[in-house]
Structure formats: C-alpha cells, structure tokens
Design a protein around this motif. Structure first.
Motif, mmCIF file in Angstrom:
data_model
loop_
_atom_site.group_PDB
_atom_site.id
_atom_site.type_symbol
_atom_site.label_atom_id
_atom_site.label_comp_id
_atom_site.label_asym_id
_atom_site.label_seq_id
_atom_site.Cartn_x
_atom_site.Cartn_y
_atom_site.Cartn_z
ATOM 1 N N VAL A 194 1.040 -1.516 0.392
ATOM 2 C CA VAL A 194 0.027 -0.591 0.167
ATOM 3 C C VAL A 194 0.663 1.340 0.203
ATOM 4 C CG1 VAL A 194 -1.724 -1.009 1.039
ATOM 5 C CG2 VAL A 194 -0.435 -0.187 2.811
ATOM 6 N N LYS A 195 0.228 2.320 -0.481
ATOM 7 C CA LYS A 195 0.771 3.532 -0.452
ATOM 8 C C LYS A 195 1.909 4.103 0.891
ATOM 9 C CE LYS A 195 0.381 8.696 -1.391
ATOM 10 N NZ LYS A 195 -0.709 9.490 -1.576
ATOM 11 N N LYS A 196 2.823 4.788 0.908
ATOM 12 C CA LYS A 196 3.596 4.551 2.337
ATOM 13 C C LYS A 196 3.733 3.604 3.626
ATOM 14 C CE LYS A 196 4.826 7.549 2.850
ATOM 15 N NZ LYS A 196 6.236 8.835 1.644
ATOM 16 N N ARG A 218 -8.442 6.365 4.537
ATOM 17 C CA ARG A 218 -9.248 4.954 4.127
ATOM 18 C C ARG A 218 -8.428 3.739 3.718
ATOM 19 N NH1 ARG A 218 -10.832 4.081 -1.618
ATOM 20 N NH2 ARG A 218 -9.453 5.607 -2.114
ATOM 21 N N ILE A 219 -7.130 4.678 2.692
ATOM 22 C CA ILE A 219 -6.346 2.856 2.867
ATOM 23 C C ILE A 219 -5.538 2.417 3.950
ATOM 24 C CG2 ILE A 219 -3.634 2.532 2.062
ATOM 25 C CD1 ILE A 219 -3.577 5.340 0.549
ATOM 26 N N GLY A 220 -5.745 2.750 5.058
ATOM 27 C CA GLY A 220 -5.568 1.977 6.361
ATOM 28 C C GLY A 220 -6.224 0.807 6.657
ATOM 29 N N MET A 221 -8.267 0.667 5.661
ATOM 30 C CA MET A 221 -8.886 -0.010 6.286
ATOM 31 C C MET A 221 -8.765 -1.444 5.077
ATOM 32 S SD MET A 221 -11.707 2.816 6.420
ATOM 33 C CE MET A 221 -12.969 1.955 6.152
ATOM 34 N N TYR A 222 -7.311 -1.946 5.736
ATOM 35 C CA TYR A 222 -7.084 -2.825 5.267
ATOM 36 C C TYR A 222 -7.909 -3.846 4.695
ATOM 37 C CZ TYR A 222 -2.685 -0.353 6.414
ATOM 38 O OH TYR A 222 -1.624 -0.059 6.155
ATOM 39 N N ALA A 223 -9.075 -4.682 5.872
ATOM 40 C CA ALA A 223 -9.667 -5.637 5.056
ATOM 41 C C ALA A 223 -10.596 -5.044 4.512
ATOM 42 C CB ALA A 223 -10.412 -5.823 7.321
ATOM 43 N N VAL A 224 -11.179 -3.746 4.261
ATOM 44 C CA VAL A 224 -11.744 -3.597 3.649
ATOM 45 C C VAL A 224 -11.621 -4.094 1.952
ATOM 46 C CG1 VAL A 224 -14.163 -2.198 2.614
ATOM 47 C CG2 VAL A 224 -13.761 -1.843 5.278
ATOM 48 N N HIS A 225 -10.571 -3.203 1.600
ATOM 49 C CA HIS A 225 -9.542 -3.594 0.972
ATOM 50 C C HIS A 225 -9.615 -4.822 -0.006
ATOM 51 C CE1 HIS A 225 -10.114 0.962 0.857
ATOM 52 N NE2 HIS A 225 -8.750 1.374 1.627
ATOM 53 N N LEU A 226 -8.827 -5.826 1.004
ATOM 54 C CA LEU A 226 -9.337 -7.434 0.265
ATOM 55 C C LEU A 226 -9.801 -8.836 0.297
ATOM 56 C CD1 LEU A 226 -6.691 -9.282 1.025
ATOM 57 C CD2 LEU A 226 -7.658 -9.805 3.602
ATOM 58 N N GLU A 227 -11.012 -7.445 0.415
ATOM 59 C CA GLU A 227 -12.331 -8.500 -0.156
ATOM 60 C C GLU A 227 -12.608 -8.332 -0.828
ATOM 61 O OE1 GLU A 227 -15.732 -6.787 2.183
ATOM 62 O OE2 GLU A 227 -15.438 -7.565 4.107
ATOM 63 N N SER A 228 -11.939 -7.611 -1.343
ATOM 64 C CA SER A 228 -11.481 -7.398 -3.769
ATOM 65 C C SER A 228 -11.016 -8.012 -4.044
ATOM 66 C CB SER A 228 -11.710 -5.865 -3.906
ATOM 67 O OG SER A 228 -13.009 -4.743 -3.403
ATOM 68 N N TRP A 229 -10.509 -7.975 -3.512
ATOM 69 C CA TRP A 229 -8.948 -9.109 -3.843
ATOM 70 C C TRP A 229 -9.409 -10.723 -4.187
ATOM 71 C CZ3 TRP A 229 -5.144 -6.858 -7.401
ATOM 72 C CH2 TRP A 229 -5.309 -5.518 -7.111
ATOM 73 N N LEU A 230 -9.587 -10.757 -3.044
ATOM 74 C CA LEU A 230 -10.368 -12.069 -2.421
ATOM 75 C C LEU A 230 -11.544 -12.636 -3.748
ATOM 76 C CD1 LEU A 230 -9.876 -12.325 1.457
ATOM 77 C CD2 LEU A 230 -7.935 -13.028 -0.741
ATOM 78 N N GLN A 231 -12.265 -12.120 -3.824
ATOM 79 C CA GLN A 231 -13.453 -12.363 -5.092
ATOM 80 C C GLN A 231 -12.515 -12.931 -6.372
ATOM 81 O OE1 GLN A 231 -15.690 -8.898 -5.952
ATOM 82 N NE2 GLN A 231 -16.092 -9.088 -3.241
ATOM 83 N N TYR A 232 -11.576 -12.289 -6.161
ATOM 84 C CA TYR A 232 -10.454 -13.517 -7.362
ATOM 85 C C TYR A 232 -9.860 -14.048 -7.379
ATOM 86 C CZ TYR A 232 -13.684 -9.613 -10.887
ATOM 87 O OH TYR A 232 -15.111 -8.874 -10.349
ATOM 88 N N PHE A 233 -9.150 -13.773 -6.507
ATOM 89 C CA PHE A 233 -7.376 -14.328 -5.961
ATOM 90 C C PHE A 233 -7.323 -15.265 -4.774
ATOM 91 C CE2 PHE A 233 -6.334 -10.716 -8.961
ATOM 92 C CZ PHE A 233 -5.075 -11.341 -10.011
#
Length: 363
Positions: free
Chosen positions: A118-120, A245-260
């Motif tokens: 993620v950024k930074k 918003r970037i630091g809410m890792y669990a939220v963003h990870l959900e989108s990736w687990l739909q494909y990978f």
C-alpha cells in the motif's frame, strides 16, 4: 560454224539453269541456318543453353539477329559484368514481446508479479531490494495501468516492461492498485496466475506518513486532526479522506479475494522490513519461487534515514539507498488523536489478521 553456234546457244540455257539452282541452294541453306539460329536463341526444345553465334553467311540474317529480342528470357550479361543484386525479402515486424534482435537480450513480457500496495507502506523499499536479485527485472516507475491507463491496452502496458530472459521474473509496482475497485478484476483478466505482493504498515503511522508527504508538497492544507475527523469530540473519523481510507486493509482485501486465493497474495510487514529486511525479503523470494540470494550480507542500516539500504551488488558499483523523499521526519500529532485513530482501526486490524492468518501486532 553454224553447228558450233547452235551448240553454244544450247549450252547457255543449261548454264543459266545451273546458276539458278546454285542460287536457290545457297538461299535455302542461308534460310535454314537463319531459322536454326533463331530457334537456338529463343530456347527451343532442342536448343542448347549456350549463347548462339549470329549468322555469318548472310548480311540480312546478321542484322535480323542483332535486332531480335530474346524470347521469354532476360538478356545475358556481358562477360565480366556484375550481376544485379537481388533485394532480400524483409522479414515481418516481430510482435510486441517477441524475441529481441542482436544486442538486446530477452523479451518484454507482462509482469508475473505486481506490488499492489500500500502507499507509504514500504513498497519502494521492496521493489529496490528485490530488483537486486539476478532472476528479477523490475519496472522502476509506477505505470498506473490498472487504475489510470487501462484504456491504453495491454500492448502499451507490455511496452513499458524491462526485457527479461526466460528464467527471469518481471515485476512492477503501483501501490494505488490495492484501493482501486476495478484493479483485481483487470489483473485477473490479464493473468489469473499473477502473484500479488502487499506491503502493510500500522495504519495510523501510515496515515501520518501520507499526510507528511502531502504537506511537503502543499503546505497550506488543513491540519492532520482536521482532516481525520468529521467530529473529533464524538470520535467520528472521516473515512472519505484517502489517508484514512487506505488503512482499512480488511475492506480492500475483500475485493481481491473475489478473484485471487490467499496463496497468491503475499503480505510484507512494513515494520519488519526496517528491523529485519533480510528475513522479510527471504519470504518474498520464497513466494516468487526464486533462490534466496538477497541475505543479511546485502544490507546495512542507514542511521540518517532510519532504515536499511543495500550494499554494493554485482550489478552496482555503489550502495543503493532510497531517495531523499524517503525517511522524512513525521509531523507531531496530538497523542489523543493517535489513540482515537487506534481505536477506530482496531476492529479492521483484527479482521485483517484473521483473514490473512498473520498478526502484525499493531495494537
């Protein structure tokens, strides 16, 4: 006397007849030779391939042969003259990513591994460390293909990549992919076998680092506290601010687990990348399926910057350390604000630990 005169008159017609016969025979032979010569030069069935000499017995035949054009065959070149060079057939242009020409080893390939975030978090450090490996070639700049330049197409994306041998891996880094909703699907459509690397860091520290970078470019922005909360007295955090918003890792990870699957996503600890760079990079090398070449002997700690740098490598004559923009001194934040943000991120962190099966100990 009269008889002799009559005898002479009788012989005269005979001589004229003989002369005529001789003339006709000569003419017949000349015509036959002329026809033979023409057949020879025109490449008749029985004609030899050698060049025929012009007829010598008749001037007309000689002129005719000199003016005649070869039949279906180009004129022979005079002895000693150079034959015209035949223009070689140009090969078709190779498609993008095909084998290179002389002096340009390898081919441009789509990346097999991408540092998506993620950024930074420490993505630049991971990229610089892993590209020291002989089996890895990495794009130095961030292409932002899957979030900003997707309409340019995969061939444009491929053209940006460094050339690699068959035994090497192509890697690129664009941290904003992790929080881009369309990125997982787009990367999956490129290749479902793509390996993903996510460098994560304590979300509170990450947000402060993000703000510090923005402040260096825009000194007139509001305070960190003012941007972090919609209502600080009530503890309402403003999740629309990108740094939060970037630091809410669990939220963003959900989108990736739909494909990978998780097996194709490797998480790097941004904190351990500073305290134990060789250990974290060893895991990255294992994940990429390459030999552990980057070890303790490749690092030294830069006290000025506060993080590790690479020592001299076989491909570099000088140590490799991150640029001046890395290692900035963070702005001072009210401890109460930090504590409120820790409380906000705690449930997201716990869910993230449970999902990836790893405790990053940010509490």
């Amino acid at each position: 006397m009269a008889r002799r005169a009559q005898g002479g008159r009788a012989l005269a017609p005979s001589r004229r007849l003989a002369r005529r016969l001789l003339f006709l025979l000569t003419l017949s032979l000349s015509c036959s030779y002329l026809c033979y010569s023409l057949l020879c030069c025109c490449g008749g069935p029985a004609a030899p391939r050698a060049r025929c000499a012009p007829a010598r017995s008749a001037a007309a035949a000689k002129k005719l042969l000199q003016k005649s054009r070869p039949c279906g065959r180009p004129p022979a070149e005079p002895p000693g003259s150079a034959a015209p060079a035949r223009r070689p057939r140009e090969p078709p242009a190779p498609p993008a990513g095909s084998a290179p020409g002389p002096g340009r080893p390898g081919a441009k390939r789509l990346p097999q591994a991408i540092v998506v975030g993620v950024k930074k978090g420490g993505t630049r450090a991971v990229l610089e460390f892993i590209r020291a490996h002989p089996d890895v070639r990495a794009l130095g700049t961030e292409p932002h293909f899957f979030d900003r330049n997707y309409e340019k197409g995969l061939e444009w994306y491929r053209s940006l990549m460094p050339r690699t041998l068959d035994s090497q891996i192509t890697v690129e880094k664009t941290p904003s992919y992790f929080v881009t909703k369309e990125a997982p699907r787009r990367i999956f459509n490129m290749s479902r076998d793509t390996k993903l690397i996510v460098v994560v860091r304590n979300p509170v520290t990450r947000a402060i680092s993000d703000y510090t970078q923005t402040l260096s470019k825009k000194p007139d922005i509001p305070t960190f506290e003012g941007l972090s909360f919609r209502n600080r007295s009530l503890g309402l955090v403003d999740t629309s601010w990108n740094a939060i918003r970037i630091g809410m890792y669990a939220v963003h990870l959900e989108s990736w687990l739909q494909y990978f699957p998780l097996s194709q996503i490797h998480f790097v600890s941004g904190e351990k990348l500073i305290t134990d760079p060789a250990g974290e990079m060893g895991k990255v090398q294992d994940f990429l399926g390459i030999k552990r070449v980057i070890t303790d002997k490749h690092f030294y700690f830069n006290k000025t910057k506060g993080f590790p740098c690479l020592k001299k490598t076989e491909s570099s004559s000088s140590p490799r350390c991150l640029g001046k923009s890395k290692g900035r001194t963070h702005v001072q934040i009210d401890p109460e604000v930090i504590e409120q943000l820790r409380d906000f991120y705690r449930p997201y962190n716990i869910k993230f630990y449970e999902t990836v099966g790893q405790d990053f100990r940010w509490e």
